[in-house]
Design a protein around this motif. Structure first.
Motif, PDB file in Angstrom:
ATOM      1  N   UNK A  60       5.518 -12.515  -3.933  1.00 43.54           N
ATOM      2  CA  UNK A  60       5.065 -13.701  -3.190  1.00 43.54           C
ATOM      3  C   UNK A  60       4.720 -13.311  -1.758  1.00 43.54           C
ATOM      4  N   UNK A  61       3.469 -13.500  -1.387  1.00 44.43           N
ATOM      5  CA  UNK A  61       2.986 -13.097  -0.064  1.00 44.43           C
ATOM      6  C   UNK A  61       2.333 -14.308   0.599  1.00 44.43           C
ATOM      7  N   UNK A  62       3.113 -15.087   1.366  1.00 40.01           N
ATOM      8  CA  UNK A  62       2.591 -16.335   1.928  1.00 40.01           C
ATOM      9  C   UNK A  62       1.271 -16.149   2.661  1.00 40.01           C
ATOM     10  N   UNK A  63       0.323 -17.027   2.302  1.00 36.73           N
ATOM     11  CA  UNK A  63      -1.058 -17.074   2.805  1.00 36.73           C
ATOM     12  C   UNK A  63      -1.717 -15.700   2.831  1.00 36.73           C
ATOM     13  N   UNK A  64      -1.253 -14.796   1.988  1.00 33.58           N
ATOM     14  CA  UNK A  64      -1.905 -13.501   1.788  1.00 33.58           C
ATOM     15  C   UNK A  64      -1.746 -12.503   2.905  1.00 33.58           C
ATOM     16  N   UNK A  65      -0.868 -12.779   3.853  1.00 31.56           N
ATOM     17  CA  UNK A  65      -0.697 -11.858   4.977  1.00 31.56           C
ATOM     18  C   UNK A  65       0.254 -10.728   4.578  1.00 31.56           C
ATOM     19  N   UNK A  66      -0.200  -9.496   4.766  1.00 31.99           N
ATOM     20  CA  UNK A  66       0.599  -8.324   4.408  1.00 31.99           C
ATOM     21  C   UNK A  66       0.515  -7.312   5.546  1.00 31.99           C
ATOM     22  N   UNK A  67       1.661  -6.920   6.082  1.00 32.99           N
ATOM     23  CA  UNK A  67       1.666  -5.898   7.131  1.00 32.99           C
ATOM     24  C   UNK A  67       1.531  -4.521   6.497  1.00 32.99           C
ATOM     25  N   UNK A  68       1.215  -3.537   7.305  1.00 32.96           N
ATOM     26  CA  UNK A  68       1.115  -2.164   6.802  1.00 32.96           C
ATOM     27  C   UNK A  68       2.434  -1.704   6.202  1.00 32.96           C
ATOM     28  N   UNK A  69       3.540  -2.024   6.872  1.00 37.00           N
ATOM     29  CA  UNK A  69       4.851  -1.643   6.339  1.00 37.00           C
ATOM     30  C   UNK A  69       5.122  -2.305   4.996  1.00 37.00           C
ATOM     31  N   UNK A  70       4.753  -3.569   4.880  1.00 40.66           N
ATOM     32  CA  UNK A  70       4.962  -4.274   3.617  1.00 40.66           C
ATOM     33  C   UNK A  70       4.105  -3.682   2.502  1.00 40.66           C
ATOM     34  N   UNK A  71       2.867  -3.347   2.823  1.00 38.29           N
ATOM     35  CA  UNK A  71       1.996  -2.766   1.808  1.00 38.29           C
ATOM     36  C   UNK A  71       2.542  -1.416   1.343  1.00 38.29           C
ATOM     37  N   UNK A  72       3.036  -0.630   2.278  1.00 40.40           N
ATOM     38  CA  UNK A  72       3.638   0.653   1.886  1.00 40.40           C
ATOM     39  C   UNK A  72       4.874   0.431   1.011  1.00 40.40           C
ATOM     40  N   UNK A  73       5.681  -0.577   1.347  1.00 35.21           N
ATOM     41  CA  UNK A  73       6.869  -0.872   0.556  1.00 35.21           C
ATOM     42  C   UNK A  73       6.481  -1.290  -0.862  1.00 35.21           C
ATOM     43  N   UNK A  74       5.463  -2.123  -0.982  1.00 30.25           N
ATOM     44  CA  UNK A  74       4.985  -2.546  -2.303  1.00 30.25           C
ATOM     45  C   UNK A  74       4.497  -1.336  -3.102  1.00 30.25           C
ATOM     46  N   UNK A  75       3.830  -0.416  -2.431  1.00 30.00           N
ATOM     47  CA  UNK A  75       3.371   0.813  -3.094  1.00 30.00           C
ATOM     48  C   UNK A  75       4.555   1.633  -3.602  1.00 30.00           C
ATOM     49  N   UNK A  76       5.590   1.760  -2.776  1.00 33.67           N
ATOM     50  CA  UNK A  76       6.773   2.529  -3.180  1.00 33.67           C
ATOM     51  C   UNK A  76       7.412   1.917  -4.420  1.00 33.67           C
TER      52      UNK A  76
END
Length: 696
Positions: A60-76
């Motif tokens: 769940x990513x409210x209003x589609x905002x994703x930080x670089x750190x969050x994107x890296x975490x999702x990748x991991x």
């Protein structure tokens, strides 16, 4: 799953994850009914997929905002627990697939390290709050809707009023009158408005897609921003009590509005006002984090193909209201991308933009805060990642749900036909690469996750049966939908059903006629001028199934003959109730009410107590095979079946007892008295049930 218990600092989140692990263990031990377990895991973003033994995880990513750190975490997480593929949904979530159920608590705990939740990404809850991907940078916006979307997301996350509704509840925010958040197809849609310098919203209520699309009603032309959360809580409370629960096909908000009428719904909404914990809920937009823009000089690059670069700039650059900056639209084919590219993108935007991306409703990525001088550099870097294809948000950019790839409800392939249609447009209609007017969307079934029935040109996965009883994949062709703006939209008409393999030819005929007879009109106006029968007539030859070839029985993206295999859908978490389970849940709800009391959350405690009462009443009605379609019906029928007949003795009617909920303000005194009432009622119900079983 050994260490996550001590790694999560937030005790509420930690409890959520530990509870999920415990429920998984109970399920494996046969102590938790399968259908009840399904409801629980869905509310935690764990969704069954077409392939047995594995889960889809919706992040769940409210209003589609994703930080670089969050994107890296999702990748991991995707690398460790899934396949390394990320899928952007039409609700600005990210989904990963093929996850082992037993590893989901550990997966969730890893995501929470960067403030990413799975909670209420699926199930009968308030789903991801969506918004215009241009929020905060939109040249037409009166103000940034992001702080308001975020506040609403935070308020309803884990809120007891929205944990066990009859169906899911969807909310959107639009940055401007262009209504790119698509308010008209949401349960609640908010369009940014300024009145005398005060931020507020036009409010749309009761829209939806699915097999029976409904255009939302205008509830308010303007509502001050400090009233949107109290309004939504009132709406959710009414939906929770009066919304259908048994018939999944009629359980959405749009059907409740249809049954009650807008005025009838408003009356029920007014009746809830006293019970609301907040009459106003100011949102401090100034406290919302400001973009941290990298201060870098543009590296020198050489553009190898200047024409391709200019085409890309013409289609993929989005103007930004902040001087000197633009946003870059990244066309993500069918919303699918992989972790190697995602990690590189995270690094790129962190170092050279604002360290964030926005996921779009059309399954794409928007990179805000790019200095105009950096465009050549970004183009070359994105080109290395395969992210520099022209046609962002244009006709070539087709939206599609996963369909039969992974979804239980998929009837025909949506991703396969989408890829083929994009190939046809690129090869045969290159002018449409720059055309923003024609919007094409595809869903693998009638549930419209691909939003096919609000597209200019839509395709819905179906099947056809020949005289010989052979079954082939098919597509329903829909035409004439579109977003008009400011809360107005059109839903597409169902024109004709054709074998799936003839989908590309149907598109050719439609585009050829539009080119020849559109006369400069928009596609929507062209369709209105010509009418449904006009299109049916020239597409009719494609519907002939007397001349099917062997190829027609093999769906797009497949090599084997088509087999229609529809599983049980989990979009709403269908639940089969067992009396013992219901009574156990009532105990849990009272325990939650006591915890809320200790935390001085009076309104939350009151709602847990109310839920316990209704749940207890539902258990006994279920034991005697009475309908339990709505909370309102349960309350009324319990009086008729048990109280009036003196089977159960209460000091007053059950209706009066339960509906103290909306007759009192949420004070400490009432919360404490109400939980005692709920506990006493549960004891009477449990005693009745015990006696009943002794005489079986």
């Amino acid at each position: 799953m050994q260490s996550f218990r001590t790694e999560i600092e937030n005790p509420v989140v930690q409890k959520d994850i530990i509870d999920l692990e415990a429920k998984i263990r109970q399920f494996h031990e046969g102590k938790l009914d399968e259908e009840k377990f399904r409801s629980l895991r869905l509310a935690r973003g764990v969704y069954g997929q077409r392939q047995e033994g594995v889960q889809m995880i919706r992040i769940k990513l409210p209003y589609g905002k994703v930080s670089s750190n969050q994107l890296r975490r999702i990748c991991d997480v995707s690398e460790e627990y899934s396949t390394g593929r990320l899928h952007i949904t039409t609700r600005q979530d990210i989904q990963i697939h093929y996850v082992d159920l037993n590893r989901t608590p550990e997966l969730w705990s890893q995501l929470e390290k960067d403030d990413i939740t799975l909670r209420e990404a699926c199930g009968n809850t308030v789903r991801n709050v969506t918004a215009s991907e241009t929020a905060g940078i939109d040249t037409e916006e009166p103000f940034d809707v992001s702080p308001y979307a975020h506040a609403l997301f935070q308020y309803f996350l884990r809120n007891p009023v929205s944990q066990e509704m009859g169906r899911k509840f969807k909310v959107s925010f639009s940055a401007s009158d262009a209504d790119t958040g698509l308010s008209y197809m949401h349960d609640l849609g908010f369009i940014a408005k300024l009145q005398n310098g005060v931020p507020g919203f036009k409010v749309m209520l009761g829209g939806g897609l699915g097999s029976q699309p409904r255009h939302a009603d205008e509830l308010f032309s303007y509502l001050p921003s400090d009233q949107i959360i109290p309004l939504m809580e009132g709406v959710v409370r009414v939906f929770d009590r009066y919304g259908e629960r048994k018939s999944r096909a009629k359980a959405r908000m749009k059907f409740l509005i249809k049954d009650l009428g807008l005025d009838g719904f408003k009356e029920l909404l007014e009746a809830e006002q006293k019970a609301l914990p907040f009459k106003t809920y100011p949102i401090d937009a100034n406290a919302y984090p400001q973009a941290q823009i990298a201060d870098v000089t543009a590296p020198e690059v050489t553009i190898a193909d200047q024409e391709a670069f200019e085409n890309w700039k013409a289609t993929n650059i989005v103007p930004q209201k902040q001087t000197g900056f633009v946003a870059i639209g990244v066309k993500v084919k069918l919303g699918d991308f992989y972790i190697d590219k995602a990690r590189a993108l995270a690094d790129l935007v962190e170092k050279y933009a604002a360290g964030e991306i926005r996921l779009s409703l059309r399954q794409n990525i928007l990179i805000p805060y790019v200095k105009e001088a950096l465009l050549p550099f970004f183009y070359t870097e994105l080109e290395k990642l395969g992210f520099a294809e022209a046609g962002y948000n244009k006709a070539l950019d087709i939206t599609a749900c996963p369909g039969t790839d992974t979804c239980n409800l998929g009837i025909a392939s949506s991703t396969g036909i989408a890829a083929e249609l994009e190939r046809v447009i690129a090869a045969e209609y290159p002018q449409y690469i720059k055309n923003p007017d024609v919007v094409i969307k595809i869903s693998g079934c009638m549930n419209a996750c691909g939003q096919h029935n609000m597209a200019n040109i839509g395709f819905q996965g179906m099947s056809i049966r020949t005289k010989e009883k052979l079954v082939a994949p098919a597509l329903q062709v829909l035409l004439g939908g579109g977003n008009i703006g400011n809360g107005k939209g059109l839903f597409a008409d169902k024109v004709i059903k054709v074998p799936s393999k003839r989908g590309p030819e149907a598109l050719r005929l439609i585009l050829n006629d539009f080119e020849a007879n559109g006369n400069g009109l928009s596609f929507v106006d062209y369709y209105v001028e010509k009418g449904q029968i006009y299109f049916y007539d020239f597409l009719k030859p494609l519907a002939d199934i007397e001349n099917l070839t062997q190829d027609d029985f093999i769906d797009w993206g497949n090599t084997e003959e088509y087999v229609q295999a529809i599983g049980v859908g989990e979009c709403a978490g269908v639940v089969i109730d067992l009396i013992a389970t219901l009574l156990y849940e009532s105990e849990e709800k009272i325990a939650n009410a006591q915890i809320a009391l200790e935390d001085k959350k009076w309104a939350a405690s009151i709602y847990h107590s109310y839920a316990s009462m209704v749940n207890s009443a539902k258990a006994l009605l279920t034991s005697e095979n009475h309908k339990t379609n709505t909370h309102a019906g349960i309350i009324k029928d319990f009086d008729t079946v048990f109280v009036t007949s003196d089977k159960i003795s209460l000091d007053t009617s059950f209706e009066v007892l339960a509906l103290q909920l909306n007759k009192n303000e949420p004070t400490e005194a009432f919360a404490k008295a109400y939980v005692k009432d709920a506990n006493a009622f549960l004891k009477k119900v449990a005693a009745y049930r015990k006696l009943e079983l002794e005489h079986v």
